[in-house]
Write a protein that holds these residues in place. Structure first.
Motif, PDB file in Angstrom:
ATOM      1  N   ALA A  44       0.837  -1.208   0.000  1.00 56.20           N
ATOM      2  CA  ALA A  44       0.000   0.000   0.000  1.00 56.20           C
ATOM      3  C   ALA A  44       0.870   1.255   0.000  1.00 56.20           C
ATOM      4  O   ALA A  44       0.571   2.219  -0.708  1.00 56.20           O
ATOM      5  CB  ALA A  44      -0.936  -0.003   1.201  1.00 56.20           C
ATOM      6  N   ARG A  45       1.938   1.260   0.792  1.00 53.92           N
ATOM      7  CA  ARG A  45       2.837   2.414   0.825  1.00 53.92           C
ATOM      8  C   ARG A  45       3.426   2.666  -0.561  1.00 53.92           C
ATOM      9  O   ARG A  45       3.479   3.795  -1.029  1.00 53.92           O
ATOM     10  CB  ARG A  45       3.954   2.197   1.838  1.00 53.92           C
ATOM     11  N   ASP A  46       3.845   1.609  -1.224  1.00 53.91           N
ATOM     12  CA  ASP A  46       4.392   1.735  -2.577  1.00 53.91           C
ATOM     13  C   ASP A  46       3.336   2.293  -3.532  1.00 53.91           C
ATOM     14  O   ASP A  46       3.627   3.182  -4.333  1.00 53.91           O
ATOM     15  CB  ASP A  46       4.884   0.368  -3.069  1.00 53.91           C
ATOM     16  N   PHE A  47       2.107   1.807  -3.436  1.00 58.35           N
ATOM     17  CA  PHE A  47       1.033   2.269  -4.320  1.00 58.35           C
ATOM     18  C   PHE A  47       0.744   3.755  -4.104  1.00 58.35           C
ATOM     19  O   PHE A  47       0.697   4.528  -5.061  1.00 58.35           O
ATOM     20  CB  PHE A  47      -0.243   1.450  -4.081  1.00 58.35           C
ATOM     21  N   SER A 133      -4.235  -0.643  -4.038  1.00 65.05           N
ATOM     22  CA  SER A 133      -3.586  -1.957  -4.005  1.00 65.05           C
ATOM     23  C   SER A 133      -4.242  -2.918  -3.023  1.00 65.05           C
ATOM     24  O   SER A 133      -4.008  -4.117  -3.074  1.00 65.05           O
ATOM     25  CB  SER A 133      -2.111  -1.793  -3.649  1.00 65.05           C
ATOM     26  N   GLU A 134      -5.081  -2.390  -2.137  1.00 65.75           N
ATOM     27  CA  GLU A 134      -5.736  -3.203  -1.110  1.00 65.75           C
ATOM     28  C   GLU A 134      -7.233  -3.357  -1.358  1.00 65.75           C
ATOM     29  O   GLU A 134      -7.991  -3.731  -0.467  1.00 65.75           O
ATOM     30  CB  GLU A 134      -5.502  -2.574   0.268  1.00 65.75           C
ATOM     31  N   SER A 135      -7.699  -2.990  -2.545  1.00 67.16           N
ATOM     32  CA  SER A 135      -9.110  -3.065  -2.968  1.00 67.16           C
ATOM     33  C   SER A 135     -10.010  -2.027  -2.309  1.00 67.16           C
ATOM     34  O   SER A 135     -11.233  -2.164  -2.330  1.00 67.16           O
ATOM     35  CB  SER A 135      -9.688  -4.478  -2.766  1.00 67.16           C
ATOM     36  N   ASN A 136      -9.437  -0.973  -1.705  1.00 72.72           N
ATOM     37  CA  ASN A 136     -10.240   0.143  -1.214  1.00 72.72           C
ATOM     38  C   ASN A 136     -10.641   0.989  -2.418  1.00 72.72           C
ATOM     39  O   ASN A 136      -9.854   1.185  -3.343  1.00 72.72           O
ATOM     40  CB  ASN A 136      -9.440   1.016  -0.241  1.00 72.72           C
ATOM     41  N   THR A 137     -11.868   1.516  -2.410  1.00 72.40           N
ATOM     42  CA  THR A 137     -12.326   2.386  -3.492  1.00 72.40           C
ATOM     43  C   THR A 137     -11.871   3.811  -3.227  1.00 72.40           C
ATOM     44  O   THR A 137     -11.976   4.311  -2.108  1.00 72.40           O
ATOM     45  CB  THR A 137     -13.864   2.342  -3.598  1.00 72.40           C
ATOM     46  N   ILE A 138     -11.367   4.461  -4.270  1.00 72.65           N
ATOM     47  CA  ILE A 138     -10.945   5.857  -4.205  1.00 72.65           C
ATOM     48  C   ILE A 138     -11.647   6.602  -5.328  1.00 72.65           C
ATOM     49  O   ILE A 138     -11.684   6.125  -6.466  1.00 72.65           O
ATOM     50  CB  ILE A 138      -9.422   5.994  -4.363  1.00 72.65           C
TER      51      ILE A 138
END
Length: 154
Positions: A44-47, A133-138
């Motif tokens: 997630a940090r990389d994304f 990257s974690e399937s959270n919607t933005i």
């Protein structure tokens, strides 16, 4: 006969408490930090840092912090299993089509394409949605100024 000394008088300031039935004067107006739960903090940090281009601030244990305008964004792994979803962050961009093109080239998983949401009196509201990257919607939003204002009723 001597008179015993009088005790000194101590005056203490006691905080004034409002009546239990009175509504307190509280107004939450400014967000300081938003937390997003992730499964894999490194991924997630990389994304967020390299794909979305956010400014990384610091790590603290199982937390990673980013600067997002005046708001700090915190990525964290869950302390216990919790359900996901329900909260969507919306990022404001100046050009939704250029942002869409750039992020698509970076391999971002788009849910849809940029589309008109609403015609407002002075701008058109456009949005597009992605999964991190974690399937959270933005959500990515853009307010495009109206060029036909001279034709609108006043």
């Amino acid at each position: 006969m001597m008179t015993p000394p009088r005790p000194a008088i101590v005056i203490r300031e006691v905080p004034v408490m409002s009546h239990p039935d009175a509504a307190p004067s509280v107004s939450l107006e400014k967000i300081g930090q938003i937390a997003i739960t992730v499964d894999d903090l490194a991924r997630a940090r990389d994304f967020y840092q390299n794909t979305l281009g956010m400014k990384f601030l610091f790590d603290a244990g199982n937390l990673a912090f980013f600067k997002c305008g005046d708001i700090r964004l915190m990525l964290s792994t869950p302390e216990k299993p919790t359900p996901r979803g329900g909260t969507i962050l919306y990022f404001h961009v100046p050009d939704i089509h250029a942002t869409f093109s750039t992020l698509k080239q970076r391999g971002v998983n788009f849910i849809d394409e940029p589309h008109l949401i609403a015609r407002m009196p002075d701008h058109d509201l456009w949005m597009v949605f992605i999964h991190d990257s974690e399937s959270n919607t933005i959500g990515i939003m853009c307010e495009i100024p109206r060029t036909d204002l001279e034709f609108l009723p006043r």
